[in-house]
Design a protein around this motif. Sequence first.
Motif, short mmCIF file in Angstrom:
data_model
loop_
_atom_site.label_atom_id
_atom_site.label_comp_id
_atom_site.label_asym_id
_atom_site.label_seq_id
_atom_site.Cartn_x
_atom_site.Cartn_y
_atom_site.Cartn_z
N THR A 177 46.61 -36.93 -19.22
CA THR A 177 47.77 -37.72 -18.81
C THR A 177 49.01 -36.87 -19.10
O THR A 177 49.08 -36.18 -20.11
CB THR A 177 47.89 -39.05 -19.58
OG1 THR A 177 47.65 -38.79 -20.95
CG2 THR A 177 46.92 -40.09 -19.07
N LEU A 178 49.94 -36.96 -18.19
CA LEU A 178 51.13 -36.12 -18.31
C LEU A 178 52.07 -36.71 -19.37
O LEU A 178 52.43 -37.87 -19.29
CB LEU A 178 51.83 -36.08 -16.94
CG LEU A 178 52.88 -35.00 -16.77
CD1 LEU A 178 52.27 -33.62 -16.88
CD2 LEU A 178 53.58 -35.19 -15.44
N PRO A 179 52.46 -35.91 -20.37
CA PRO A 179 53.39 -36.42 -21.37
C PRO A 179 54.81 -36.51 -20.79
O PRO A 179 55.07 -35.98 -19.71
CB PRO A 179 53.32 -35.37 -22.48
CG PRO A 179 52.90 -34.12 -21.80
CD PRO A 179 52.06 -34.52 -20.62
N ASP A 180 55.69 -37.16 -21.51
CA ASP A 180 57.09 -37.23 -21.10
C ASP A 180 57.70 -35.83 -21.16
O ASP A 180 57.64 -35.16 -22.18
CB ASP A 180 57.82 -38.18 -22.06
CG ASP A 180 59.29 -38.34 -21.67
OD1 ASP A 180 59.66 -37.86 -20.58
OD2 ASP A 180 60.04 -38.93 -22.46
N LEU A 181 58.27 -35.40 -20.05
CA LEU A 181 58.78 -34.03 -19.97
C LEU A 181 60.26 -33.92 -20.28
O LEU A 181 60.83 -32.83 -20.28
CB LEU A 181 58.54 -33.47 -18.56
CG LEU A 181 57.09 -33.38 -18.09
CD1 LEU A 181 57.03 -32.86 -16.66
CD2 LEU A 181 56.28 -32.47 -18.99
N SER A 182 60.92 -35.07 -20.54
CA SER A 182 62.38 -35.05 -20.56
C SER A 182 62.95 -34.14 -21.66
O SER A 182 63.94 -33.45 -21.44
CB SER A 182 62.93 -36.47 -20.68
OG SER A 182 62.34 -37.12 -21.77
N LEU A 183 62.30 -34.12 -22.83
CA LEU A 183 62.80 -33.26 -23.92
C LEU A 183 62.72 -31.78 -23.54
O LEU A 183 63.65 -31.02 -23.75
CB LEU A 183 61.99 -33.50 -25.19
CG LEU A 183 62.57 -34.53 -26.16
CD1 LEU A 183 61.65 -34.69 -27.36
CD2 LEU A 183 63.98 -34.12 -26.61
N TRP A 191 61.47 -28.99 -8.66
CA TRP A 191 60.45 -27.95 -8.77
C TRP A 191 60.28 -27.45 -10.21
O TRP A 191 59.20 -27.02 -10.61
CB TRP A 191 60.73 -26.79 -7.82
CG TRP A 191 61.98 -26.00 -8.11
CD1 TRP A 191 63.23 -26.24 -7.62
CD2 TRP A 191 62.10 -24.88 -8.98
NE1 TRP A 191 64.12 -25.34 -8.11
CE2 TRP A 191 63.46 -24.47 -8.96
CE3 TRP A 191 61.20 -24.15 -9.77
CZ2 TRP A 191 63.94 -23.39 -9.70
CZ3 TRP A 191 61.68 -23.07 -10.51
CH2 TRP A 191 63.03 -22.70 -10.48
N ARG A 192 61.34 -27.52 -11.02
CA ARG A 192 61.21 -27.06 -12.41
C ARG A 192 60.26 -27.99 -13.18
O ARG A 192 59.43 -27.53 -13.96
CB ARG A 192 62.58 -27.04 -13.09
CG ARG A 192 63.57 -26.08 -12.44
CD ARG A 192 64.92 -26.11 -13.14
NE ARG A 192 66.00 -25.71 -12.24
CZ ARG A 192 66.38 -24.46 -12.01
NH1 ARG A 192 65.78 -23.48 -12.64
NH2 ARG A 192 67.34 -24.18 -11.17
N SER A 193 60.40 -29.29 -12.93
CA SER A 193 59.51 -30.24 -13.60
C SER A 193 58.08 -30.08 -13.10
O SER A 193 57.12 -30.20 -13.87
CB SER A 193 59.97 -31.68 -13.34
OG SER A 193 61.26 -31.86 -13.83
N GLU A 194 57.93 -29.82 -11.81
CA GLU A 194 56.59 -29.61 -11.26
C GLU A 194 55.94 -28.39 -11.93
O GLU A 194 54.75 -28.40 -12.24
CB GLU A 194 56.65 -29.39 -9.75
CG GLU A 194 57.24 -30.53 -8.94
CD GLU A 194 56.32 -31.73 -8.74
OE1 GLU A 194 55.49 -32.00 -9.63
OE2 GLU A 194 56.45 -32.38 -7.69
N GLY A 195 56.74 -27.36 -12.16
CA GLY A 195 56.22 -26.15 -12.82
C GLY A 195 55.74 -26.45 -14.23
O GLY A 195 54.67 -25.98 -14.65
N LEU A 196 56.51 -27.23 -14.94
CA LEU A 196 56.12 -27.62 -16.30
C LEU A 196 54.83 -28.43 -16.29
O LEU A 196 53.93 -28.21 -17.09
CB LEU A 196 57.22 -28.50 -16.91
CG LEU A 196 58.20 -27.84 -17.84
CD1 LEU A 196 59.23 -28.87 -18.30
CD2 LEU A 196 57.47 -27.27 -19.05
N ALA A 197 54.78 -29.39 -15.36
CA ALA A 197 53.59 -30.25 -15.27
C ALA A 197 52.36 -29.41 -14.91
O ALA A 197 51.28 -29.60 -15.49
CB ALA A 197 53.81 -31.35 -14.23
N LEU A 198 52.54 -28.47 -14.00
CA LEU A 198 51.43 -27.59 -13.64
C LEU A 198 50.94 -26.81 -14.86
O LEU A 198 49.74 -26.68 -15.10
CB LEU A 198 51.87 -26.59 -12.56
CG LEU A 198 51.84 -27.06 -11.11
CD1 LEU A 198 52.55 -26.04 -10.23
CD2 LEU A 198 50.41 -27.27 -10.64
N GLY A 199 51.91 -26.31 -15.65
CA GLY A 199 51.55 -25.55 -16.85
C GLY A 199 50.77 -26.41 -17.83
O GLY A 199 49.76 -25.97 -18.39
#
Lengths: 365, 261
Positions: free
Chosen positions: A3-9, A225-233
């Motif tokens: 599950t994808l964690p919260d990326l906001s931080l 796209w920056r958030s997508e990159g993080l999620a992909l990682g």
Amino acid sequence: MFTLPDLSLLRQRALNANQNDVLTAMGRGAGDIEALATLLSPAAELLLPQLAGRAGEITAQRFGKTTQIYAPLYLSNFCNNRCAYCGFAANNKIHRRKLTVEEAVSEALLLQQRGFQHILLVTGEAPAKAGVDYLEEVALALRDHFAAVSIEVQPLEQHEYNRLFKAGITAVAVYQETYDKEVYDKVHLAGKKCDYQYRIETPARAAAAGMREVGIGTLLGLADWRSEGLALGLHLAWLRKNFWRTSFTVSFPRLRPAAGAFEPFSTVVEKNLSQLIFALRIFDPDVGLVLSTREEARFRDGMLGLGPTRYSAGSVTSPGGYSHEDHEGEQFSIGDQRSITEVCAAIASRGFDPVCKDWDVEFQH
Amino acid sequence: MLTIASTTFKSRLFVGTGKFSSAAEMKQAIEASESQMVTVALRRVDLENPEDDIMTALDRDKICFLPNTSGARDAEEAIRLAHLARAAGNTPWLKLEVTPDPRTLLPDPVDTLKATEQLVKEGFIVLPYMNVDPVLALRLQDVGAAAVMPLGSPIGTNMGISNKLQLEIIIEQARVPVVVDAGLGAPSHATEAMEMGADAVLVNTAIAVAGDPIRMAKAFRDAVHAGREAFEAGLGRQSTSASASSPETNISTPNLDFISN
């Protein structure tokens, strides 16, 4: 279960990063998610040549001066989903077609004659038309003609992936399209693909079934796209940790013109795509990075050696399109129109070896 | 906080009970170390005897008693000892040691994997002692090891971390805690392991045979704490070439003019 964690931080951290942070992050590199966030930051955009240099060093170290070549083979454009961005969407009035096994073989043999040994079988998501029985039959018919046959089809159950693995399928590509749940719900209007969670769990099912390689990806132009990159990682790191026997690849298709005239929600320019590729290469030195014919020849040639490790060539995105000039019913129109011969020549002229065979059917016999 | 098999530990220092000059000294050293996980060789204790000097020295309300199968030469012997530990020692925890070579006491990878798989099925919490082999670490995790315990160096050598590169891979890939065991001869070795991201270390000889075991136990306690703090705070990357404290880059910068916008 991923599950994808919260990326906001992490996102916030990246937005506040300065150029020193970026240089430090380039050194920290592999596996460090905070470093990835920094490498995807606006500050890193100003150091794009440095990022390219580091990504190039890592790519050369791990993959040498080579790149793999493959071609997609579209088997069917029937689809039960309504995805706002896709030419195959169920509500689009396009010519629908599914190749018979014989037709699939004759298309494939054309690709083989042109020099392809790795092919990717693609269908829309319509299990009643192109289900596991059909895919298995096609796989068995093709396995002795190619070194590697992979699939990009509807998400399947683990036992179904296992059946296809036994029939000779080596790899599975299944893209989340966007990890942003809100955007995901907005563009997936009908069909089984509306189930975000089922889709995000699919790469794990394919890996658990024994597939040698699993590809993940996002469709650029839907969400930030920056958030997508993080999620992909994060997704990639989780998959690596849990499926250490599996190889992974990442694709970054940018939205291309398609039937249905969908306007991307966000613009992702080549500079952004490059930064995403460099950042992921530094984050994961071993991951295969795919740059398909969605991108133009100029960009694909320029990116050689700087991160991508796999190129498609001579692609046609409509079923039966290799045998017929008429490309009606295509998924999207491509950016690099060159033939495999031209693509390979361009690669060789830059001092790289275009590798057409990097697997063998005997592994799975 | 360190968590192994749903049990949490404040201390990341595990200690052994061998080689002390007396049970009293061992008790004081363990207390000084503030360790909450103490391993005991099953062959050394008489679990049937309520007066056993080692067992009576351990406050089992405060520490987790981790019996080990030291001396077992193969999976069969280790499994037999494990059954004894559970029956008489009243604990599912087990440090699995399978060491067929009495000279080096290096662990047997094949029988360690075999015994781990069997004991996990029987409900043991298995922490296998292993060589610094990343694939073996993954295989042990696949069959249910609760932690993995790669060695720093062969036991008793005091050589510290002699295979850093492969230990880093084990730590990076781990889905369970990594406890560096054996060969840590000085507090700086323990710090190094913790700085690398190991979840805990196990120390015995270096404390037990020190001139003052109690002070050495405290030194290891502080060393482990310092290493963990440094790891969590985020260490700078090491480099073979000197660089100014304001970062500059000597990375090549390819021409990116092909990118159009």
